[in-house]
Design a protein around this motif. Structure first.
Motif, PDB file in Angstrom:
ATOM      1  N   LYS A   1      -2.566  36.523  10.160  1.00 25.32           N
ATOM      2  CA  LYS A   1      -1.326  36.292  10.905  1.00 25.32           C
ATOM      3  C   LYS A   1      -1.425  34.914  11.554  1.00 25.32           C
ATOM      4  CE  LYS A   1      -0.353  38.305  14.964  1.00 25.32           C
ATOM      5  NZ  LYS A   1       0.085  39.254  16.006  1.00 25.32           N
TER       6      LYS A   1
ATOM      7  N   PHE B   1      -7.764  43.931   9.029  1.00 28.50           N
ATOM      8  CA  PHE B   1      -6.955  42.824   9.501  1.00 28.50           C
ATOM      9  C   PHE B   1      -7.833  41.664   9.950  1.00 28.50           C
ATOM     10  CE2 PHE B   1      -4.586  41.094  13.245  1.00 28.50           C
ATOM     11  CZ  PHE B   1      -3.554  40.513  12.541  1.00 28.50           C
ATOM     12  N   TYR B   2      -8.810  41.985  10.761  1.00 28.76           N
ATOM     13  CA  TYR B   2      -9.752  40.959  11.186  1.00 28.76           C
ATOM     14  C   TYR B   2     -10.935  41.004  10.265  1.00 28.76           C
ATOM     15  CZ  TYR B   2      -7.241  40.497  15.535  1.00 28.76           C
ATOM     16  OH  TYR B   2      -6.287  40.258  16.471  1.00 28.76           O
TER      17      TYR B   2
ATOM     18  N   PHE C   1     -15.074  33.463   6.929  1.00 29.52           N
ATOM     19  CA  PHE C   1     -13.811  33.379   7.662  1.00 29.52           C
ATOM     20  C   PHE C   1     -14.049  32.848   9.072  1.00 29.52           C
ATOM     21  CE2 PHE C   1     -11.256  36.002  10.685  1.00 29.52           C
ATOM     22  CZ  PHE C   1     -10.029  35.397  10.501  1.00 29.52           C
TER      23      PHE C   1
ATOM     24  N   PHE D   1      -1.349  40.284  26.596  1.00 35.23           N
ATOM     25  CA  PHE D   1      -1.160  40.261  25.147  1.00 35.23           C
ATOM     26  C   PHE D   1       0.201  39.684  24.777  1.00 35.23           C
ATOM     27  CE2 PHE D   1      -2.220  42.113  20.854  1.00 35.23           C
ATOM     28  CZ  PHE D   1      -3.462  41.494  20.777  1.00 35.23           C
TER      29      PHE D   1
ATOM     30  N   LEU E   1     -12.777  29.144  10.580  1.00 33.15           N
ATOM     31  CA  LEU E   1     -11.901  28.989  11.740  1.00 33.15           C
ATOM     32  C   LEU E   1     -12.587  28.234  12.874  1.00 33.15           C
ATOM     33  CD1 LEU E   1     -10.034  32.379  11.687  1.00 33.15           C
ATOM     34  CD2 LEU E   1      -9.112  30.137  11.225  1.00 33.15           C
TER      35      LEU E   1
ATOM     36  N   PHE F   1      -8.104  34.277  23.672  1.00 30.06           N
ATOM     37  CA  PHE F   1      -9.061  35.380  23.628  1.00 30.06           C
ATOM     38  C   PHE F   1     -10.511  34.901  23.688  1.00 30.06           C
ATOM     39  CE2 PHE F   1     -10.684  39.497  22.356  1.00 30.06           C
ATOM     40  CZ  PHE F   1      -9.766  40.339  22.942  1.00 30.06           C
TER      41      PHE F   1
ATOM     42  N   VAL G   1      -4.695  32.317  14.917  1.00 27.31           N
ATOM     43  CA  VAL G   1      -4.905  33.127  13.714  1.00 27.31           C
ATOM     44  C   VAL G   1      -5.421  34.502  14.129  1.00 27.31           C
ATOM     45  CG1 VAL G   1      -6.115  33.295  11.506  1.00 27.31           C
ATOM     46  CG2 VAL G   1      -5.437  31.053  12.387  1.00 27.31           C
ATOM     47  N   ASN G   2      -4.744  35.527  13.673  1.00 28.46           N
ATOM     48  CA  ASN G   2      -5.141  36.917  13.962  1.00 28.46           C
ATOM     49  C   ASN G   2      -5.404  37.179  15.443  1.00 28.46           C
ATOM     50  OD1 ASN G   2      -4.864  37.305  11.286  1.00 28.46           O
ATOM     51  ND2 ASN G   2      -6.975  37.880  10.866  1.00 28.46           N
ATOM     52  N   ASP G   3      -4.570  36.656  16.281  1.00 22.82           N
ATOM     53  CA  ASP G   3      -4.564  36.900  17.722  1.00 22.82           C
ATOM     54  C   ASP G   3      -5.739  36.313  18.498  1.00 22.82           C
ATOM     55  OD1 ASP G   3      -2.380  38.545  17.117  1.00 22.82           O
ATOM     56  OD2 ASP G   3      -3.648  40.334  17.003  1.00 22.82           O
TER      57      ASP G   3
ATOM     58  N   GLY H   1      -3.441  36.418  27.103  1.00 22.86           N
ATOM     59  CA  GLY H   1      -3.923  37.089  25.895  1.00 22.86           C
ATOM     60  C   GLY H   1      -4.198  36.159  24.727  1.00 22.86           C
ATOM     61  N   GLU H   2      -3.494  35.034  24.702  1.00 23.02           N
ATOM     62  CA  GLU H   2      -3.605  34.139  23.553  1.00 23.02           C
ATOM     63  C   GLU H   2      -4.916  33.357  23.544  1.00 23.02           C
ATOM     64  OE1 GLU H   2      -0.960  34.735  25.317  1.00 23.02           O
ATOM     65  OE2 GLU H   2       0.887  34.625  24.150  1.00 23.02           O
TER      66      GLU H   2
END
Lengths: 161, 472
Positions: A78, B5-6, B12, B201, B16, B163, A135-137, B160-161
């Motif tokens: 995402k 999802f993660y 990966f 969140f 990132l 993290f 990306v992915n929260d 929340g953003e």
């Protein structure tokens, strides 16, 4: 059913609050659910509600109020690109447009292979790093020029291949 | 889409990681002036031992009388903070010492301390860098505040953003607990303080203090009517003090060096240093810690000046909610609460959004109005309906469909939002509209005029004839 490993993570969050205020952990529990399952389904809301002693509708209110919860499945990656004013002034909108072209989807859509969901987002709190993308929260990517966006997307695609 | 999802796969994560912020451009650029909070940071020295090397936790030891002194009473700590002239760094600029003195210290039940790190005001990214690169300054500041107000439990509510910053702060909390700097009987004293990190969140409104409290209670973050204020009815209905991250981070320096010394760094009524997040059309966007009262022109210079050598057009000096100021006014301002207020805006969170002479103000306002519409919590009718109305009108002007009385309409809608809602989000949506129209009316009028001229052509007799001819 909530798995034992998930329960351990829930418990860690619940322990932060007074025993009679378990509900306070709902945001964290829903985040954990999303991290493990990709989205928060009505069934998951019910399980979290039972676990925390809440009415399912009270959990649903939280899922629907906060922007980052996915109420339906999304792509494996995402991508949230900030286009708020400080980012708009520094190519944030262009970054979003570049991704729309590269991925062949409009914002809000998921690619046909289910790999990418592209979204416009409001302030991510990283304004000096613009263009920024989440990306992915949990993974904030900074200074995302078109070159770096290409690098990231190509990298993710090849990791899947 | 059966895969998690993660992705847990390290390829990966590593990929990132290459794009993660390093703080080099935004924080470790060496272009601060007399920094206190952001001094001597390099990205790797956020740990407890590094913080102690910088004089960290000496203030906490001092008030607890750990290094030979008699210690400070809670009243003495509050008096010191009052003397410092420290004002709330989250946006309101309320005197911190005064806020602390509102807490009922003899209250028999549980009281709470909350740090507002829900940094979502567009333009602001200072709390992120403080918590990521100097987390113990916030922890120590909160411990001192808890001591001063007789509080035993605290929460730091983090946007929340960001993290990874939440994770970083949790790691710092673990270090402090292990070292006996948090928890029961801190450093062997009879002062106990439990501190936890929690995350939001994605809801701008949770930066509003009572919205944040609702969110901490596990609900939608819809603000509460005030009064009662949090000092009497806060988290779980108990007395609660809420301060911004940067406010807490400033406290250890004050206790170590005295309130008078802090005041001395700034100017009267505006003590200390402040971290400004400079974004938009500058060469070097980033966080800049400078003394209160530093001229804006100096801050602009630190940030490398206007991008690509263009001319400065306007500045939004305190986050997207503060009224825009034209370059001519801004260049005369100093960066402190009183000077910016006198110029007709607000210092707010210290988010300085710079705009060069190529910028269209209608387009800029359109983006801001969309944001407030998106983030209105929906509780109060004037805000829920009014923010959408504002956006739709600005949007149609920008799309060349503006009507002659649209500017009056915008001002009227703004008037009917401002001061008529439970929280300040309504004001925050209305103020940029009014300021943009006040200072850049000609840009709006030009777009509207263009449209009314075109409409006149469309409505001309020739057109009408043609249209009816084609219908026939």
């Amino acid at each position: 059913m909530i798995s034992e490993s998930t329960k351990v993570r829930f418990e860690r969050e619940v322990a932060k609050y007074p025993a009679v205020q378990k509900q306070s952990a709902v945001m964290a529990c829903l985040q954990i659910v999303q991290q493990e399952q990709g989205f928060v389904s009505p069934e998951s809301e019910k399980l979290v509600a039972d676990y925390l002693g809440m009415a399912p509708i009270a959990v649903h209110e939280v899922t629907t109020f906060y922007n980052m919860y996915n109420q339906r499945p999304v792509g494996k990656y995402k991508l949230n690109v900030c286009t708020n004013l400080p980012c708009q002034l520094r190519e944030g909108t262009k970054a979003l447009q570049h991704l729309e072209q590269k991925l062949g989807v409009a914002m809000g859509e998921t690619t046909a292979d289910g790999l990418f969901t592209l979204q416009q987002s409001e302030c991510l709190g990283a304004c000096a790093d613009s263009p920024v993308m989440l990306v992915n929260d949990i993974h904030m990517c900074s200074f995302m020029s078109n070159d770096k966006l290409d690098q990231l997307i190509d990298g993710l695609k090849s990791a899947e291949a | 889409m059966t895969l998690p999802f993660y992705s847990k796969n390290s390829a990966f994560e590593n990929l990132l990681q290459q794009f993660a912020a390093t703080g080099v451009q935004t924080c470790f650029h060496g272009r601060h002036i007399s920094p206190q909070i952001l001094a001597n940071l390099d990205g790797s020295n956020w740990h407890l031992s590094d913080y102690k090397d910088r004089g960290g936790y000496q203030a906490l030891r001092k008030i607890l009388g750990q290094d030979g002194g008699a210690g400070l009473t809670p009243d003495q700590v509050i008096a010191e903070v009052k003397a410092s002239g420290l004002r709330g760094r989250g946006g309101a600029g309320f005197p911190t010492g005064l806020k602390w003195s509102f807490m009922p210290r003899q209250f028999p039940g549980q009281k709470y301390l909350v740090c507002n790190s829900d940094e979502g005001e567009p333009g602001t990214c200072k709390d992120r860098d403080i918590m990521h690169y100097n987390p113990h300054s916030v922890i120590e500041g909160m411990a001192i505040a808890a001591y001063a107000m007789g509080i035993t439990v605290g929460y730091n509510y983090i946007h929340g953003e960001i993290f990874s910053t939440y994770k970083r702060f949790e790691a710092a909390l673990d270090e402090a607990r292990t070292a006996g700097l948090l928890g029961d009987n801190i450093l062997g004293s009879n002062f106990s303080f439990q501190l936890h990190a929690v995350h939001g969140f994605g809801a701008y409104i949770c930066g509003e203090e009572t919205g944040l409290l609702e969110s901490l209670e596990g609900k939608k973050g819809q603000p509460r009517f005030k009064p009662p204020f949090p000092a009497s009815f806060g988290l779980y209905g108990k007395p609660t003090t809420i301060n911004n991250t940067e406010t807490f981070a400033a406290v250890p320096w004050i206790i170590r060096n005295s309130g008078a010394a802090y005041l001395e760094c700034g100017k009267p009524n505006n003590g200390g240093t402040k971290i400004y997040s400079v974004s938009g059309d500058v060469e070097l966007p980033g966080n800049y810690e400078i003394p209160m009262g530093t001229p804006f022109s100096k801050l602009l210079e630190l940030a490398g000046g206007v991008r690509k050598g263009r001319k400065l057009k306007a500045v939004i000096p305190g986050g997207s909610s503060s009224p825009v100021l034209p370059a001519s006014i801004m260049m005369e301002c100093t960066m402190d609460y009183d000077s910016i207020a006198k110029a007709g805006s607000m210092l707010g969170s210290g988010a300085v959004i710079v705009m060069d002479d190529s910028r269209c103000m209608v387009e800029s306002l359109k983006r801001l109005s969309y944001f407030y519409m998106h983030e209105s919590c929906g509780q109060c009718t004037p805000c829920r309906e009014g923010t959408g109305w504002l956006w739709r009108v600005v949007d149609r002007i920008h799309n060349g469909l503006g009507r002659q009385n649209d500017l009056d309409l915008l001002n009227s809608v703004a008037d009917n939002i401002q001061g008529r809602t439970i929280c300040a989000l309504g004001d925050a949506a209305a103020m940029p509209v009014r300021a943009m129209i006040k200072h850049y009316r000609h840009e709006f009028e030009a777009m509207i005029k263009e449209n009314t001229l075109q409409s006149a052509v469309l409505a001309s007799p020739v057109q009408t004839v043609n249209r009816s001819a084609s219908q026939a």
